[in-house]
Design a protein around this motif. Sequence first.
Motif, PDB file in Angstrom:
ATOM      1  N   ALA A 102     -72.881 -23.749  52.513  1.00 23.07           N
ATOM      2  CA  ALA A 102     -72.635 -22.523  51.971  1.00 23.07           C
ATOM      3  C   ALA A 102     -72.110 -22.543  50.913  1.00 23.07           C
ATOM      4  CB  ALA A 102     -71.856 -21.664  52.988  1.00 23.07           C
ATOM      5  N   ARG A 152     -75.421 -20.294  39.660  1.00 25.52           N
ATOM      6  CA  ARG A 152     -76.141 -19.745  38.307  1.00 25.52           C
ATOM      7  C   ARG A 152     -75.417 -20.246  37.096  1.00 25.52           C
ATOM      8  NH1 ARG A 152     -77.330 -15.324  37.362  1.00 25.52           N
ATOM      9  NH2 ARG A 152     -77.906 -14.262  39.559  1.00 25.52           N
ATOM     10  N   GLY A 153     -76.348 -20.140  35.990  1.00 24.12           N
ATOM     11  CA  GLY A 153     -75.839 -20.574  34.797  1.00 24.12           C
ATOM     12  C   GLY A 153     -74.953 -19.552  34.100  1.00 24.12           C
ATOM     13  N   ALA A 154     -75.097 -18.316  34.273  1.00 24.65           N
ATOM     14  CA  ALA A 154     -74.270 -17.247  33.838  1.00 24.65           C
ATOM     15  C   ALA A 154     -73.206 -17.231  34.300  1.00 24.65           C
ATOM     16  CB  ALA A 154     -75.149 -16.055  33.660  1.00 24.65           C
ATOM     17  N   PRO A 155     -72.024 -17.212  33.442  1.00 28.26           N
ATOM     18  CA  PRO A 155     -70.715 -17.390  34.015  1.00 28.26           C
ATOM     19  C   PRO A 155     -70.404 -15.577  34.309  1.00 28.26           C
ATOM     20  CG  PRO A 155     -70.645 -17.029  31.528  1.00 28.26           C
ATOM     21  CD  PRO A 155     -71.869 -17.120  32.187  1.00 28.26           C
ATOM     22  N   TYR A 156     -70.233 -15.450  35.789  1.00 30.35           N
ATOM     23  CA  TYR A 156     -69.984 -14.214  36.467  1.00 30.35           C
ATOM     24  C   TYR A 156     -69.600 -14.521  37.828  1.00 30.35           C
ATOM     25  CZ  TYR A 156     -73.643 -13.696  39.809  1.00 30.35           C
ATOM     26  OH  TYR A 156     -74.425 -13.718  40.778  1.00 30.35           O
ATOM     27  N   GLY A 157     -69.314 -13.358  38.393  1.00 31.80           N
ATOM     28  CA  GLY A 157     -68.585 -13.645  39.601  1.00 31.80           C
ATOM     29  C   GLY A 157     -67.385 -12.845  39.646  1.00 31.80           C
ATOM     30  N   GLY A 158     -66.745 -12.547  40.830  1.00 30.29           N
ATOM     31  CA  GLY A 158     -65.662 -11.650  40.915  1.00 30.29           C
ATOM     32  C   GLY A 158     -65.868 -10.341  40.331  1.00 30.29           C
ATOM     33  N   GLY A 209     -67.207  -8.176  40.760  1.00 26.45           N
ATOM     34  CA  GLY A 209     -68.405  -7.376  41.001  1.00 26.45           C
ATOM     35  C   GLY A 209     -68.582  -6.443  42.115  1.00 26.45           C
ATOM     36  N   ASP A 236     -72.805 -23.735  47.924  1.00 27.73           N
ATOM     37  CA  ASP A 236     -73.699 -23.741  46.584  1.00 27.73           C
ATOM     38  C   ASP A 236     -74.375 -22.320  46.611  1.00 27.73           C
ATOM     39  OD1 ASP A 236     -76.403 -25.737  47.411  1.00 27.73           O
ATOM     40  OD2 ASP A 236     -75.099 -24.337  48.611  1.00 27.73           O
ATOM     41  N   ALA A 237     -74.096 -21.338  47.346  1.00 27.25           N
ATOM     42  CA  ALA A 237     -74.723 -20.256  47.276  1.00 27.25           C
ATOM     43  C   ALA A 237     -74.938 -19.373  45.981  1.00 27.25           C
ATOM     44  CB  ALA A 237     -74.332 -19.156  48.315  1.00 27.25           C
ATOM     45  N   ARG A 238     -75.683 -18.872  45.522  1.00 29.63           N
ATOM     46  CA  ARG A 238     -75.751 -18.179  44.439  1.00 29.63           C
ATOM     47  C   ARG A 238     -75.318 -19.024  43.142  1.00 29.63           C
ATOM     48  NH1 ARG A 238     -78.009 -13.282  43.761  1.00 29.63           N
ATOM     49  NH2 ARG A 238     -77.460 -13.257  41.520  1.00 29.63           N
TER      50      ARG A 238
END
Lengths: 351, 475
Positions: free
Chosen positions: A119, A125-131, A133, A121-123
């Motif tokens: 679980a 992605r290269g773009a730094p984002y998260g939190g 959201g 490595d879910a989502r």
Amino acid sequence: MRFKTDLRNIRTFSKLVAALNSLEKIAWVRLDDDTVRFTVIPDTGSQVWASLSVDLIFDSYHIQSAEPNNTINLELPLGPLQRALKSAAGSNQANLRLTKRDGIPMLSMTIHAMTKDGAADARERGAPYGGGGHGYGANPDDPFGEDIFQQESLELIMKREREKVITQDIPVRVLHPDTVETIMQPKVREPDVHIQLPPLLQLKAISDRFTKLAMTTSSSSGRGGASQNPKLELSANMFGSLRLRLAAESLDITSVWDGLENPELDPSQLTIPIDEHPSTRFKQAGPDTWATVRVDGKDWSRVLSVGRLEGRVIACFADDHALILYVYVPHHDDSSAEDVVTVSSITVLFN
Amino acid sequence: MVLGFTLSEEGVAILHDALACMFKFSDDVCLEAKKDKLILTTLNISKSAYICFTFAASRFFSRYHFEGNSQYRDRFFCQLYVRSLLSVFRARQCGGESTGRESVIERCEVAIEDGPGKKSRLIARVTCRNGITASHSLAFEPKTPTHAKFDKTEATNHWAISSRTLRQLMDHFGPGIELLDINTDDDTRVVNFTCFTEKVQRRGANSNEAVLKKPLHTNIAVEMDEFDDVQVEDKLHIIISVKDFRAILQHAQMISGDLTACYSSPGRPMKLSYNSDGVLCEFILMTVGEEDAISQKHKTGRANSAVANAGRQELDSGARRASSVVNESQARNTQAKAPAKVQTKTQAQPQAQGSPRNSAAQQKTPPRPRQPGFDIRPQPNPPASARSTRSDSLFVGQVDDDQQWEPLDEEEEEEAQNDRLEWNSNNEPKPSTLRISSYANPTIQTNASEPDQPMSGLEPTQRLSQVRRFGLFSS
């Protein structure tokens, strides 16, 4: 004709195939009771004759044929083999067998593997984002449509991880003994100098740099030079020195390694008395006597990719004639054989 | 304003992913807005794959408001160019060279304006964390979306599995394969994923040598227990395009969760779907017909026929038939407006990516340079930065990095690796010698085969007619 074996040391096997594949796309594989031999003979450039003891890469090895020593000769594409081995890396268990599918001979690799379904490595992605959201999925109670946006529980995703059985069929040609009879490992005269090479990664980095320099200078001085690959000059003496030189129109650069080992020859392996061996003469002649060969820069770079096998490499120089590299592949995960270097050797020949 | 919505940072990323996935199938996207949802749909050029993303108004967006106007009372629709939307929603796009969080998109407000006396525009206002606000104004074309029909009652075969498991399994498939055969075996309780190709080998090759050119044939058997809700007819073979499947899984693994497949029989459409919070992703793919499937099983001389036939299979477009009248009147409307629209657009946005109308024409001319297709293997070459570091330093650390062992002429090697193995077909009979070395220098070969390749510019590399033969594939 039967051939079936489990695979072991897949990493080593895979690296060997990768090294061979950088020189030529098709290999001749000769299997018999004791050894596995991989041979690649490119149109131009260096040949490789790799002999491995069966237990380096195989386990529970069964071979049977009408030929002496139960020999089987195969011709196989290295790309698909490398690809199949990559799929076998990290598997629980893998085996290889000679079979037929739709009447075509195949080397079939059966791999038992799991998928890494974490679980964590879910989502990715290269773009730094998260939190932060918020807004997205903020209101799970909201009724939308026909109940199509069900929430998945993690357990549902993680459950019931089973072993998968992957079959990789590599097309092969079974060669008749007559076909391969005429292919002989080239005979080269006794070498003048034999020396253990410095770490190949280092040697490769410098050689590649020299080759690049040569290409840059030749392309600036006219397009004619581009068609011909740059030549590097390699020399060694019997006093632990190796010299790599690039001599071009506008530049002349040399790298020298000192303090390398010139391994002792085993007199029992020689056909001539050791005193008459050319290396003895080169030794007597002193440190200023070098055995020199010229190699194609790009070909040399491809050859040096055998370094990935992490073996000990002895270079044998026949002055102005040939260079042979012997690569001794260590048995990696054989705990019973403590640090034993095997007789497995890869011979690389330059003309 | 006909429609207005706001996307969070994450929403922008998800929308971008969805568009990136669509871009692998088509250049255009249809946007359809209703009170409760926003729908993006597209159909690939050969009409063998249909993609539909549904975004729930109240769950996906931070704000969503559908106003409508006299023309679009219940729903609004238009067609846009995927590439231009991608550039709007690309993360980090207003950051300049700084790559920190400063430059990350904080939110994006989108408004669509249309109606009498108004310019038809999609206006996206992107606000970044560093305070920069970028506004984009995109022209669009009014066009009724085409929806592919899928008969749920007909699709009696179905299964569901973790999309990430499936995605990882795809890693085992080598290059040079085209078709994926999904079949089940009730005796052993497994579902088989078999990859193969029926590409005709290069003519003139000695039959023996041609054997070695065949790509790796891969079969993956997955126990039925690992699936949810499996109900499949025993021994049923259903064949789809590997490329489409990979493109879907690439997206599915990001959304995560389970992927559900529903299908009936060969030659009938298959539906793949998955969803996450507020987003439903549906794909309808045409499968290879039965007769073709049979001919594939028993290798025939017309090996290519299956692929060719598959291309002729098109998805039923429910919308087209049902609303053809609407379409026509719509089209007349459009016709009146469109020319002027195109003109104003080119003035307003000199470097706009071309109108959807143009892009349709574009598809017929050289195929756009495809985004690098989804690469199932790790990059054969290190990223440019790594490479330059390597060449700049004489001595490299003794790291176990396999790339360092790659031969010097990496570009050449890369080509050779990415391509399917192709041996030089050497016809000279040399029975006494091994044909190990018939592979000539790859560069020479490439040059010889494309002698009149222009030196500059992005020229088409293949005739579209050649690609069309493999009609199932969108490239």
